[in-house]
Scaffold this active site. Sequence first.
Site, PDB file in Angstrom:
ATOM      1  N   GLY A   1      -8.793   9.965   6.995  1.00  0.00           N
ATOM      2  CA  GLY A   1      -8.209  11.406   6.866  1.00  0.00           C
ATOM      3  C   GLY A   1      -8.403  12.303   6.217  1.00  0.00           C
ATOM      4  O   GLY A   1      -9.315  12.822   5.791  1.00  0.00           O
TER       5      GLY A   1
ATOM      6  N   PHE B   1      -7.037  13.169   3.185  1.00  0.00           N
ATOM      7  CA  PHE B   1      -7.174  12.678   1.976  1.00  0.00           C
ATOM      8  C   PHE B   1      -8.109  12.291   2.349  1.00  0.00           C
ATOM      9  O   PHE B   1      -9.585  13.127   1.428  1.00  0.00           O
ATOM     10  CB  PHE B   1      -6.235  12.470   1.005  1.00  0.00           C
ATOM     11  CG  PHE B   1      -6.907  11.640   0.041  1.00  0.00           C
ATOM     12  CD1 PHE B   1      -6.636  12.580  -1.455  1.00  0.00           C
ATOM     13  CD2 PHE B   1      -7.196  10.543  -0.453  1.00  0.00           C
ATOM     14  CE1 PHE B   1      -7.133  12.467  -2.573  1.00  0.00           C
ATOM     15  CE2 PHE B   1      -8.132   9.909  -2.152  1.00  0.00           C
ATOM     16  CZ  PHE B   1      -7.408  11.275  -2.580  1.00  0.00           C
TER      17      PHE B   1
ATOM     18  N   SER C   1     -11.608   2.382   8.173  1.00  0.00           N
ATOM     19  CA  SER C   1     -10.221   3.620   8.788  1.00  0.00           C
ATOM     20  C   SER C   1     -10.451   2.561  10.729  1.00  0.00           C
ATOM     21  O   SER C   1     -10.877   2.008  10.679  1.00  0.00           O
ATOM     22  CB  SER C   1     -10.382   4.835   8.859  1.00  0.00           C
ATOM     23  OG  SER C   1     -11.463   5.085  10.050  1.00  0.00           O
TER      24      SER C   1
ATOM     25  N   LEU D   1     -12.551   7.951  16.804  1.00  0.00           N
ATOM     26  CA  LEU D   1     -13.609   9.624  17.168  1.00  0.00           C
ATOM     27  C   LEU D   1     -13.013  10.062  15.361  1.00  0.00           C
ATOM     28  O   LEU D   1     -14.242  10.593  15.105  1.00  0.00           O
ATOM     29  CB  LEU D   1     -11.977   9.740  17.943  1.00  0.00           C
ATOM     30  CG  LEU D   1     -12.306  11.350  18.098  1.00  0.00           C
ATOM     31  CD1 LEU D   1     -13.714  11.729  18.661  1.00  0.00           C
ATOM     32  CD2 LEU D   1     -10.989  12.260  19.332  1.00  0.00           C
TER      33      LEU D   1
ATOM     34  N   LYS E   1       8.220  10.504  -1.901  1.00  0.00           N
ATOM     35  CA  LYS E   1       9.396  10.036  -1.042  1.00  0.00           C
ATOM     36  C   LYS E   1       9.770   8.693  -1.523  1.00  0.00           C
ATOM     37  O   LYS E   1      10.530   7.866  -1.614  1.00  0.00           O
ATOM     38  CB  LYS E   1       8.528  10.237   0.401  1.00  0.00           C
ATOM     39  CG  LYS E   1       9.730  11.409   0.461  1.00  0.00           C
ATOM     40  CD  LYS E   1       8.775  11.254   1.841  1.00  0.00           C
ATOM     41  CE  LYS E   1       9.124  13.297   2.694  1.00  0.00           C
ATOM     42  NZ  LYS E   1       8.082  14.418   1.781  1.00  0.00           N
TER      43      LYS E   1
ATOM     44  N   SER F   1      -1.089  20.378   4.610  1.00  0.00           N
ATOM     45  CA  SER F   1      -1.878  18.933   5.552  1.00  0.00           C
ATOM     46  C   SER F   1      -0.926  18.845   6.909  1.00  0.00           C
ATOM     47  O   SER F   1      -0.384  19.808   7.476  1.00  0.00           O
ATOM     48  CB  SER F   1      -1.393  17.747   4.854  1.00  0.00           C
ATOM     49  OG  SER F   1       0.129  17.539   4.446  1.00  0.00           O
ATOM     50  N   ARG F   2      -1.499  18.105   7.756  1.00  0.00           N
ATOM     51  CA  ARG F   2      -0.732  17.201   9.288  1.00  0.00           C
ATOM     52  C   ARG F   2       0.370  17.098   9.018  1.00  0.00           C
ATOM     53  O   ARG F   2       0.447  16.071   7.998  1.00  0.00           O
ATOM     54  CB  ARG F   2      -1.981  16.367  10.181  1.00  0.00           C
ATOM     55  CG  ARG F   2      -1.733  15.866  11.382  1.00  0.00           C
ATOM     56  CD  ARG F   2      -2.392  14.481  11.575  1.00  0.00           C
ATOM     57  NE  ARG F   2      -2.541  14.170  11.133  1.00  0.00           N
ATOM     58  CZ  ARG F   2      -2.957  12.616  11.297  1.00  0.00           C
ATOM     59  NH1 ARG F   2      -3.862  12.440  11.863  1.00  0.00           N
ATOM     60  NH2 ARG F   2      -2.877  11.481  10.516  1.00  0.00           N
TER      61      ARG F   2
ATOM     62  N   GLU G   1      15.960  13.099   4.986  1.00  0.00           N
ATOM     63  CA  GLU G   1      15.558  14.104   4.332  1.00  0.00           C
ATOM     64  C   GLU G   1      16.046  14.050   2.858  1.00  0.00           C
ATOM     65  O   GLU G   1      17.657  14.263   3.015  1.00  0.00           O
ATOM     66  CB  GLU G   1      15.502  15.307   5.164  1.00  0.00           C
ATOM     67  CG  GLU G   1      13.930  15.639   6.047  1.00  0.00           C
ATOM     68  CD  GLU G   1      13.644  17.302   6.223  1.00  0.00           C
ATOM     69  OE1 GLU G   1      12.778  16.982   6.050  1.00  0.00           O
ATOM     70  OE2 GLU G   1      15.746  17.736   6.657  1.00  0.00           O
TER      71      GLU G   1
END
Length: 339
Positions: A20, A22, A43, A47, A137, A181-182, A263
Amino acid sequence: MNIDRSVIDGKAILVTGGSGSFGKRFISTILERFEPARVIVYSRDELKQFEMQTSELFKSHSDTMRYFLGDVRDEPRLTRAMEGVDIVVHAAALKQVPAAEYNPFEAVKTNIMGAQNVVNAAILQGVSRVVALSTDKAAAPINLYGATKLASDKIFVAANTHKGERDITFSVVRYGNVLGSRGSVVPFFREHASRGYLPITDKRMTRFNITLQQGVDFVLNCLGRQWGGELFVPKIPSYHVTDVAMAVAPDAEQREVGIRPGEKLHEEMITSTDSMSTIEFEDYYVILPSYQVWDVDEFIQNSSDKPGKRCEYGFEYNSGTNEHFLSVDELREMIEKEL
């Protein structure tokens, strides 16, 4: 604090979620700065692992790199992968808030049961150091993702009390949004900029901000600092979401569309309830473990370059009341550098 090279040099290091964002940056950094004996990417994405193996940096360190396909839900596979490993950095997680709300059991399996599997495998295989990544979070969570990460944090902290006589330390690192980030707001705003407007959930919204490299460097420093059971929180700036919109597309209209389920207007990393067990150091905070596993006064004096101090009751670390906010120009510069 610069980490002592002996923490990394000559060690075997496994990174869950290693393919990923990070994981790749963390592994790139230790390959460039240190001399690890072995680095294991663990992971489930073949791919991404293939793309890592064929990139120039990782090809040039092919003697050091190992690639394990596996899921943190699979304890036997984790246990096999950790054979002979000294350090584990646990970065694997299901992180998308809406996906976790819609698929709650999947988030629980990966983020909570996966955390337990990492702890069990690390203890069984005699790992020396474990650092798990958390999220803002997880502080006073209002969505399932945050709740699962809070449970994960508790599992890693408590591992220090049920490890027995084994010489292993478990710690947690918690920080805020990684710029660009994604799935973050910057790619989202860039996608909408061509349409002439940017959807803003609420113009009062603020978030903590850290770059990917800053996150990696903080984790590395925490590996060198850990006593076991700490929850490390870096001192980082905040931003107003409207300022990010201005940095990405200054001429675009900002349309307020309403806050989404799960949120918060402002994120927290340390709640007022945590204040009584929080120590402030020069550039970070530590939330102490619930069960005392070492002398706190000695920790305050000797765990960092400068002694820490206890936070007053009622202290909280909130993105809306943070002392440092990034300007539009600072945000624009960071976005251009990171993306």
